[in-house]
Design a protein around this motif. Structure first.
Motif, PDB file in Angstrom:
ATOM      1  N   ALA A  68     -69.404  -0.641 -38.734  1.00 30.55           N
ATOM      2  CA  ALA A  68     -70.110   0.282 -37.863  1.00 30.55           C
ATOM      3  C   ALA A  68     -69.722  -0.090 -36.439  1.00 30.55           C
ATOM      4  N   LEU A  69     -70.068   0.777 -35.487  1.00 29.90           N
ATOM      5  CA  LEU A  69     -69.738   0.482 -34.091  1.00 29.90           C
ATOM      6  C   LEU A  69     -70.994   0.573 -33.236  1.00 29.90           C
TER       7      LEU A  69
ATOM      8  N   LEU B 257     -78.418   6.979 -32.719  1.00 26.54           N
ATOM      9  CA  LEU B 257     -77.799   6.556 -33.976  1.00 26.54           C
ATOM     10  C   LEU B 257     -77.120   7.767 -34.613  1.00 26.54           C
ATOM     11  N   MET B 258     -75.845   7.598 -34.999  1.00 26.92           N
ATOM     12  CA  MET B 258     -75.137   8.607 -35.794  1.00 26.92           C
ATOM     13  C   MET B 258     -74.860   7.968 -37.140  1.00 26.92           C
ATOM     14  N   SER B 259     -75.330   8.599 -38.223  1.00 22.94           N
ATOM     15  CA  SER B 259     -75.315   7.899 -39.504  1.00 22.94           C
ATOM     16  C   SER B 259     -74.790   8.775 -40.649  1.00 22.94           C
TER      17      SER B 259
ATOM     18  N   LEU C 294     -60.808   2.939 -35.656  1.00 17.49           N
ATOM     19  CA  LEU C 294     -60.925   3.326 -37.061  1.00 17.49           C
ATOM     20  C   LEU C 294     -61.997   2.464 -37.721  1.00 17.49           C
ATOM     21  N   THR C 295     -62.970   3.104 -38.348  1.00 16.43           N
ATOM     22  CA  THR C 295     -64.080   2.330 -38.917  1.00 16.43           C
ATOM     23  C   THR C 295     -63.731   1.704 -40.266  1.00 16.43           C
TER      24      THR C 295
ATOM     25  N   HIS D  17     -72.629   4.103 -34.235  1.00 16.03           N
ATOM     26  CA  HIS D  17     -71.926   4.946 -35.215  1.00 16.03           C
ATOM     27  C   HIS D  17     -71.869   4.127 -36.500  1.00 16.03           C
ATOM     28  N   SER D  18     -72.460   4.640 -37.565  1.00 16.83           N
ATOM     29  CA  SER D  18     -72.601   3.825 -38.778  1.00 16.83           C
ATOM     30  C   SER D  18     -71.298   3.624 -39.535  1.00 16.83           C
TER      31      SER D  18
END
Lengths: 556, 556
Positions: B151-152, B195-197, B74-75, B163-164
């Protein structure tokens, strides 16, 4: 004119709509048994999903017959100022005043409202005063998002009253129709008893900006568009349409009006000289199919995502003549009206999915408001230096903040009045005070009784919880149940009567009725009460819903 | 770790939610039969009036059993990232990772979701990597509108994937938890494959601004408030709450949490050390009744005008303990979520009418977003210099504009992927390509079948047109009507069966049925068809409504 002994009596201003909501604008000025009416608009509903149609002001005030109406004066062509005119004319006959553009739209409104009687239309010209009963009214040109908008300076036995209409202060108007600072300043020098001013944009700081600021933006967008250029705006916004047409001409694009209302507005604009472009310049969607994309501009109605509008059809690829392609650009050149955001969001997402580039307020400055921001509102007060002030056109919070702005701008607090629909103000040569209440309200005009709060409450409940009807047939002789209980539901669970929940509910209800004993009468309230209680309880426990339960018990 | 022969196989990223809507965030990274899951959020409905409750992602993907789940990460603590955790854990068991704050909120969510089984919670600490199956995951601290967001950076056999989470770049965070520019830059130097943002604020130019910029604004507002000071914010916004409490302490005001959720969040914030204030500092509404207004701050939930919230009750003067007075100031410190504007408008108008001063975004800068604007989005791309790019978290238009922004920021167009829910991406050491579709969708969780399009369609019709039930009892022997037709309506006209329209409709229906002949069977479809046709026709002609007609025919 009123006789000398009455000049110390007050002028009564009755607030019949528009103070407490956006729309529904309507007020009356009354003196010695004569009255003039300013504007008569509709309002679009708060919760469109509840099917309430459009609202018009409650016109009960006009049935009292205490004042003869000498004039109905329209400040500009927008629906929230002219839309209820057919309803008003059915109650009260009087000459209808407006500028040329305003009257053209008012005639269209009457035709749509199936009002066929002859109407005495009289054209307003700025700075050219006219008499109506005890009043002398002078139209003053102001700038707004529809052409030929006016404020009104009304000479009354109690002094000069100024009604701002809807306005902003645009120093570079598209059509040369100016905000007449000079005349307003002269009236200020002469002495203004009361200013009533448009509150719509009181929450915006600074100044609103000129309509003509859009020209370069539209120019740059059109210049870089290789496909078709779509622009969606309110169809009455002839300034906006004019700018798009000018840009299109520059880039050799034909203009295609899409949608009935837009086509009509273009026709109207050309008739009254607001759109002075040659006849070969506008073409029909059928003709456009054979012309290459980079030579086409589409003017579409539907910037609010209205379900049946041209743009919504185009976005769903359901328009018979227009199919979006990559390279096309769609400009949404209007405000996102509160309450419409989700519909507009859906429209924008769909346009993007069809491959178009979509340009809207968040992306580029493709819209500018027609209402004055705070600095302009202060400027109008500084120009006119009124003794008294009433904020008009707005929800309560706008009126409240405009009231505070007027005090900050130098109007004495005791002379600022925070009025709402149904209030009245008594204006004398020395000041003003609150009068008695007047009848005011709103009435829904689509669907009989749709404005009834009980009916609307039922709709709201149906919408969120669904409904279940329970049917029981009793024997008149034995009082026993001969058919049912049967249940029919809508909007509650899938699969109607066959579903596990509906079967469970029916069994539970039958059990409860058996427990009540064997003899009922169809009119026994305990039976209906038990049906409602039992079913709401069951569905609440089982699926977290409290449906609207309709009990039906009959005897044979 | 995967064995050497498999390192050239792709990592599959399955998009299970959040790409095509705001909310519902859920994705899975899969390699060699092992997978990790990132976030599992809910989404609030588009049309709340239709009673659809909350949506969770369709979790069918987890039933395929093709990959073992090694971690659920969980971010941050927001509902659109953790809200569906109870549903996910009922399908798939795995350790749940999150920072201390995130896990505290996740535990509360599980308790609310009545998930009582033991869960293996594991705390995330920024820059402290951990292994899960073939992946090594490093949390990186970012700034957002809830504390301890991350972020991860995920090391996979196909390279580094970032993953932002939800983020903005706040250089003066309230709690010292930094946006870790340094670490992101190091990863950029090392080489980022994908990068997923976060796309939420891609429509906003410039930078979003720091949460701490609100401090002076709240200070000035509190300084000039002579009565009670109310602030409404999302209850998970512990930074905002912290700032209000600090300002209150400075001016000697006690803080009164109002509403269950707000009281819980304050309790949680104090437990986990986010709100380090002494115990005498927070008081109950009951205690506050005996304290003078200028020594009170109320923290209220309900900034969206939710019907049952504390603030809505206060605005309606329906709260048992709190009654607004002139001199009180109410600050709405949150975004007006699209679709809620009209409800919020009503709230603001009511607060004003109770005599309070109301401060909201349009009036003063009392809210700042938690999501990165365009310049910050570009900065993240510049820091990480990814080979491939996927915009996440947004409606289609946000994803599309973020996609374009990434290309403008230097990512090769062929390496930018505009994915939606149900898409998958195959990432290799050399680049990426689209994979097959995966099962994805949304499911409504309040009210059985409320997500069924047929049921929702019925609700929409009930809401806008109302309903009428027609009841006919036939004799099984003779086929003749022995009772009815009777009509029962809701949401259609006032006064039910007694009204002129209902009587007219019943007579019309009886006439039509007589015209059909004398013998029917209860199951004869022609009877039901005639009932529906006749009634819709009648109400459409008479009152412009096409109600949902429920025909009920039974035999005895």
């Amino acid at each position: 004119m009123a006789d000398g002994t009455l000049t110390t009596a007050p002028v009564r201003i009755s607030i019949l709509g528009g103070l407490g909501e956006i729309g529904l604008n309507l007020m009356a000025l009354e003196y010695g048994g004569r009255a003039i009416v300013i504007d008569c608009g509709v309002m679009f509903p708060d919760e469109p999903a509840l099917g309430m149609g459009v609202f018009v002001p409650d016109l009960a005030w006009f049935d009292r017959g205490t004042a003869a109406i000498d004039a109905i004066i329209l400040t500009h062509a927008h629906e929230d100022h002219i839309g209820a005119l057919p309803h008003l004319l059915r109650r009260a006959r009087a000459p209808v005043y407006g500028t040329q553009v305003t009257l053209a739209f008012a005639r269209r409104r009457l035709a749509e409202g199936q009002f066929g009687d002859p109407v005495d239309f009289r054209e307003l010209v700025p700075r050219r005063p006219f008499d109506a009963g005890p009043f002398t009214i002078e139209p003053i040109s102001v700038t707004h998002s529809t052409p030929e908008s006016v404020a009104l300076a009304i000479r009354t036995p109690a002094g000069i009253v100024i009604h701002s209409g809807d306005f902003k202060i645009d120093d570079s108007p598209v059509d040369g129709w100016k905000f007449d600072r000079e005349r307003l300043g002269q009236l200020g020098d002469e002495g203004v008893g009361l200013l009533m001013s448009d509150s719509t944009n009181v929450e915006r700081t600074g100044r609103t900006g000129s309509e003509s600021s859009l020209g370069p933006v539209l120019h740059d967008l059109a210049a870089r568009t290789h496909g078709r250029f779509f622009l969606s705006a309110f169809s009455s916004h002839l300034h906006r349409i004019r700018q798009v047409v000018e840009v299109s001409r520059k880039f050799g694009r034909f203009v295609v009006p899409l949608g009935r209302r837009m086509a009509e507005s273009v026709r109207l604009g050309r008739e009254i000289g607001q759109l002075q472009f040659g006849p070969g310049f506008f073409i029909e969607p059928e003709e456009a199919e054979f012309i290459e994309p980079r030579r086409l501009t589409y003017l579409a109605s539907g910037s609010q995502g209205e379900p049946l509008s041209a743009l919504t059809k185009v976005a769903a690829d359901a328009h018979p003549r227009v199919h979006l392609q990559p390279g096309d650009v769609v400009v949404l050149s209007s405000r996102f009206i509160p309450g419409n955001e989700r519909t507009i969001n859906r429209l924008v997402n769909r346009l993007y999915k069809r491959g178009a580039e979509v340009v809207y307020d968040a992306v580029a400055p493709v819209h500018v408001s027609g209402h004055a921001s705070r600095d302009e509102l202060s400027e109008l007060i500084a120009l006119t230096r009124p003794r008294c002030f009433v904020p008009i056109h707005g929800e309560y919070r706008h009126l409240r903040r405009h009231f505070e702005l007027a005090i900050a701008a130098g109007v004495a607090e005791r002379n600022c009045f925070l009025l709402e629909d149904g209030d009245s103000l008594l204006v004398t040569a020395d000041g003003a005070r609150r009068g008695n209440s007047v009848p005011a309200g709103r009435v829904a005009i689509e669907g009989v009784d749709a404005g009834d709060p009980a009916v609307v409450g039922e709709r709201r409940m149906l919408a969120s919880e669904g409904t279940v009807t329970a049917i029981i047939v009793l024997s008149a002789k034995s009082g026993k149940i001969v058919a049912g209980p049967d249940l029919v539901s809508r909007g509650l669970v899938s699969g109607d009567g066959g579903s596990v929940h509906m079967r469970g509910a029916r069994e539970e209800l039958a059990r409860r009725l058996r427990a009540m004993g064997t003899r009922f009468g169809a009119n026994d309230p305990r039976v209906k009460e038990e049906i409602v209680r039992s079913l709401r309880h069951y569905f609440s426990d089982e699926i977290g819903k409290r449906p609207l339960v309709i009990p039906y018990v009959t005897e044979i």
